[in-house]
Motif scaffolding. Structure first.
Motif, PDB file in Angstrom:
ATOM      1  N   MET A  24      -1.751 -67.174  61.802  1.00  0.00           N
ATOM      2  CA  MET A  24      -1.405 -65.948  62.511  1.00  0.00           C
ATOM      3  C   MET A  24      -2.627 -65.048  62.620  1.00  0.00           C
ATOM      4  SD  MET A  24       1.540 -63.114  61.598  1.00  0.00           S
ATOM      5  CE  MET A  24       0.639 -62.462  60.187  1.00  0.00           C
ATOM      6  N   GLN A  25      -2.855 -64.494  63.796  1.00  0.00           N
ATOM      7  CA  GLN A  25      -4.002 -63.615  64.007  1.00  0.00           C
ATOM      8  C   GLN A  25      -3.843 -62.309  63.255  1.00  0.00           C
ATOM      9  OE1 GLN A  25      -6.555 -62.705  67.798  1.00  0.00           O
ATOM     10  NE2 GLN A  25      -4.696 -61.499  67.965  1.00  0.00           N
ATOM     11  N   ARG A  26      -4.901 -61.914  62.581  1.00  0.00           N
ATOM     12  CA  ARG A  26      -4.929 -60.628  61.892  1.00  0.00           C
ATOM     13  C   ARG A  26      -6.025 -59.781  62.526  1.00  0.00           C
ATOM     14  NH1 ARG A  26      -6.256 -62.847  56.148  1.00  0.00           N
ATOM     15  NH2 ARG A  26      -7.446 -64.221  57.515  1.00  0.00           N
ATOM     16  N   VAL A  27      -5.702 -58.522  62.817  1.00  0.00           N
ATOM     17  CA  VAL A  27      -6.619 -57.644  63.546  1.00  0.00           C
ATOM     18  C   VAL A  27      -6.977 -56.447  62.671  1.00  0.00           C
ATOM     19  CG1 VAL A  27      -6.935 -56.193  65.576  1.00  0.00           C
ATOM     20  CG2 VAL A  27      -5.654 -58.348  65.766  1.00  0.00           C
ATOM     21  N   VAL A  28      -8.269 -56.180  62.539  1.00  0.00           N
ATOM     22  CA  VAL A  28      -8.734 -55.029  61.772  1.00  0.00           C
ATOM     23  C   VAL A  28      -9.661 -54.193  62.637  1.00  0.00           C
ATOM     24  CG1 VAL A  28     -10.671 -56.317  60.767  1.00  0.00           C
ATOM     25  CG2 VAL A  28      -9.850 -54.239  59.638  1.00  0.00           C
ATOM     26  N   VAL A  29      -9.520 -52.885  62.526  1.00  0.00           N
ATOM     27  CA  VAL A  29     -10.435 -51.937  63.156  1.00  0.00           C
ATOM     28  C   VAL A  29     -11.293 -51.315  62.065  1.00  0.00           C
ATOM     29  CG1 VAL A  29     -10.620 -49.719  64.350  1.00  0.00           C
ATOM     30  CG2 VAL A  29      -8.952 -51.421  65.124  1.00  0.00           C
ATOM     31  N   VAL A  30     -12.604 -51.272  62.289  1.00  0.00           N
ATOM     32  CA  VAL A  30     -13.544 -50.663  61.347  1.00  0.00           C
ATOM     33  C   VAL A  30     -14.232 -49.509  62.061  1.00  0.00           C
ATOM     34  CG1 VAL A  30     -15.538 -51.019  59.852  1.00  0.00           C
ATOM     35  CG2 VAL A  30     -13.928 -52.908  60.250  1.00  0.00           C
ATOM     36  N   SER A  31     -13.983 -48.284  61.603  1.00  0.00           N
ATOM     37  CA  SER A  31     -14.694 -47.148  62.186  1.00  0.00           C
ATOM     38  C   SER A  31     -16.070 -47.026  61.543  1.00  0.00           C
ATOM     39  CB  SER A  31     -13.897 -45.859  61.986  1.00  0.00           C
ATOM     40  OG  SER A  31     -14.005 -45.390  60.650  1.00  0.00           O
ATOM     41  N   GLY A  32     -17.022 -46.415  62.266  1.00  0.00           N
ATOM     42  CA  GLY A  32     -18.385 -46.401  61.757  1.00  0.00           C
ATOM     43  C   GLY A  32     -18.939 -47.806  61.640  1.00  0.00           C
ATOM     44  N   GLY A  33     -18.530 -48.652  62.568  1.00  0.00           N
ATOM     45  CA  GLY A  33     -18.781 -50.080  62.437  1.00  0.00           C
ATOM     46  C   GLY A  33     -20.194 -50.539  62.724  1.00  0.00           C
ATOM     47  N   PHE A  34     -21.039 -49.646  63.270  1.00  0.00           N
ATOM     48  CA  PHE A  34     -22.395 -50.076  63.599  1.00  0.00           C
ATOM     49  C   PHE A  34     -23.393 -49.796  62.471  1.00  0.00           C
ATOM     50  CE2 PHE A  34     -21.608 -49.238  68.428  1.00  0.00           C
ATOM     51  CZ  PHE A  34     -20.574 -50.163  68.417  1.00  0.00           C
ATOM     52  N   GLY A  35     -22.970 -49.067  61.445  1.00  0.00           N
ATOM     53  CA  GLY A  35     -23.852 -48.755  60.323  1.00  0.00           C
ATOM     54  C   GLY A  35     -23.940 -49.912  59.344  1.00  0.00           C
ATOM     55  N   THR A  36     -24.759 -49.727  58.313  1.00  0.00           N
ATOM     56  CA  THR A  36     -24.986 -50.799  57.339  1.00  0.00           C
ATOM     57  C   THR A  36     -23.693 -51.233  56.653  1.00  0.00           C
ATOM     58  OG1 THR A  36     -27.241 -50.029  56.932  1.00  0.00           O
ATOM     59  CG2 THR A  36     -26.248 -51.456  55.264  1.00  0.00           C
ATOM     60  N   LEU A  37     -22.910 -50.264  56.161  1.00  0.00           N
ATOM     61  CA  LEU A  37     -21.663 -50.625  55.486  1.00  0.00           C
ATOM     62  C   LEU A  37     -20.632 -51.132  56.480  1.00  0.00           C
ATOM     63  CD1 LEU A  37     -19.929 -50.844  52.995  1.00  0.00           C
ATOM     64  CD2 LEU A  37     -19.363 -48.417  53.217  1.00  0.00           C
ATOM     65  N   GLY A  38     -20.544 -50.514  57.641  1.00  0.00           N
ATOM     66  CA  GLY A  38     -19.583 -50.967  58.645  1.00  0.00           C
ATOM     67  C   GLY A  38     -19.821 -52.403  59.062  1.00  0.00           C
ATOM     68  N   ARG A  39     -21.080 -52.763  59.228  1.00  0.00           N
ATOM     69  CA  ARG A  39     -21.395 -54.153  59.599  1.00  0.00           C
ATOM     70  C   ARG A  39     -21.032 -55.112  58.471  1.00  0.00           C
ATOM     71  NH1 ARG A  39     -26.238 -51.779  61.325  1.00  0.00           N
ATOM     72  NH2 ARG A  39     -27.374 -52.831  59.636  1.00  0.00           N
ATOM     73  N   ALA A  40     -21.294 -54.695  57.226  1.00  0.00           N
ATOM     74  CA  ALA A  40     -20.942 -55.550  56.089  1.00  0.00           C
ATOM     75  C   ALA A  40     -19.440 -55.771  56.015  1.00  0.00           C
ATOM     76  CB  ALA A  40     -21.453 -54.933  54.788  1.00  0.00           C
ATOM     77  N   VAL A  41     -18.665 -54.713  56.269  1.00  0.00           N
ATOM     78  CA  VAL A  41     -17.204 -54.832  56.266  1.00  0.00           C
ATOM     79  C   VAL A  41     -16.755 -55.754  57.399  1.00  0.00           C
ATOM     80  CG1 VAL A  41     -15.049 -53.578  56.594  1.00  0.00           C
ATOM     81  CG2 VAL A  41     -16.845 -52.609  55.138  1.00  0.00           C
ATOM     82  N   GLY A  42     -17.313 -55.557  58.586  1.00  0.00           N
ATOM     83  CA  GLY A  42     -16.961 -56.427  59.711  1.00  0.00           C
ATOM     84  C   GLY A  42     -17.260 -57.882  59.423  1.00  0.00           C
ATOM     85  N   ASN A  43     -18.405 -58.150  58.829  1.00  0.00           N
ATOM     86  CA  ASN A  43     -18.778 -59.531  58.512  1.00  0.00           C
ATOM     87  C   ASN A  43     -17.824 -60.149  57.491  1.00  0.00           C
ATOM     88  OD1 ASN A  43     -20.982 -59.412  60.232  1.00  0.00           O
ATOM     89  ND2 ASN A  43     -22.432 -58.869  58.616  1.00  0.00           N
ATOM     90  N   ALA A  44     -17.404 -59.358  56.493  1.00  0.00           N
ATOM     91  CA  ALA A  44     -16.493 -59.877  55.472  1.00  0.00           C
ATOM     92  C   ALA A  44     -15.149 -60.259  56.081  1.00  0.00           C
ATOM     93  CB  ALA A  44     -16.301 -58.839  54.368  1.00  0.00           C
TER      94      ALA A  44
END
Length: 228
Positions: free
Chosen positions: A1-21
């Motif tokens: 099943m597809q799971r969708v997450v939105v990450v705000s501040g996603g272009f910063g160092t922590l945001g990118r790390a969260v997106g990658n995880a």
């Protein structure tokens, strides 16, 4: 099943790390940021949506709707967006207090309000994780405005967790210490970087809070301090 997450501040160092995880765990990821999106607006399982003013409810709603129309209803929101100012009260411009509120509290509140309209299954099993700061528990010189705003994130987390708990939804916060980022290394060149917390380690805790294993955890504020 597809799971969708939105990450705000996603272009910063922590945001990118969260997106990658999340992408590595198989989620479809939407990274939102106030900055313009890079030319490559789509990466591996990640969609980059720029020019989003998360202090404005209309802009946040438009962004959330765009995500839902592109990848489907939301399962999680990670509020990373924020900022930092070091300024003593004696030498301060009092507008800094308003700026910190806008960047750290209002962005989380506005993004959460917009996301509530788009969670899958009536929000059953949905997750919100806010990024606070260790300074929210104990501030030091020059961190009054920042720490006060991050303390506001904690109180918001607790209030929203209580508000939505009967919908089967959880809301938690993480409290990083000094994060090992290029900007922090530049600002504190004499520090022992090895003692700082890594963005990937923060992302791992955030990811855990979205899993079924963390379904009984809500309204919590979890320190992630590295070795400080």
């Amino acid at each position: 099943m597809q799971r969708v997450v939105v990450v705000s501040g996603g272009f910063g160092t922590l945001g990118r790390a969260v997106g990658n995880a999340f992408a590595a765990d198989g989620w479809s990821v939407a990274l939102l940021d106030r900055a313009p999106a890079p030319d490559a607006s789509t990466q591996d399982r990640q969609w980059l949506l720029g020019d989003v003013d998360l202090t404005d409810l209309g802009s946040a709603r438009k962004a959330m709707l765009s995500v839902v129309e592109r990848v489907g209803p939301l399962n999680a929101l990670i509020n990373v967006a924020g900022g930092f100012r070091w300024e003593t009260l004696a030498d301060s411009n009092l507008e800094t207090w308003d700026v910190m509120y806008q960047m750290n509290v209002r962005t989380a509140v506005t993004a959460s309000r917009a996301a509530l309209e788009h969670f899958a299954n009536g929000a059953e099993g949905a997750r919100i994780v806010n990024v606070g700061a260790g300074a929210a528990l104990r501030a030091s010189t020059g961190m009054g405005a920042y720490a006060a705003s991050k303390a506001g994130v904690l109180r918001f987390t607790e209030a929203l967790a209580d508000e939505v708990k009967d919908r089967g939804m959880t809301v938690n916060a993480v409290l990083p210490g000094v994060i090992d980022t290029p900007q922090n290394r530049k600002d504190m060149p004499d520090a022992d970087f090895s003692r700082w917390v890594q963005p990937a380690d923060i992302a791992a805790v955030i990811l855990f809070l979205t899993t079924p294993c963390a379904s009984a955890v809500t309204g919590a504020s979890i320190p992630i301090a590295g070795r400080l």
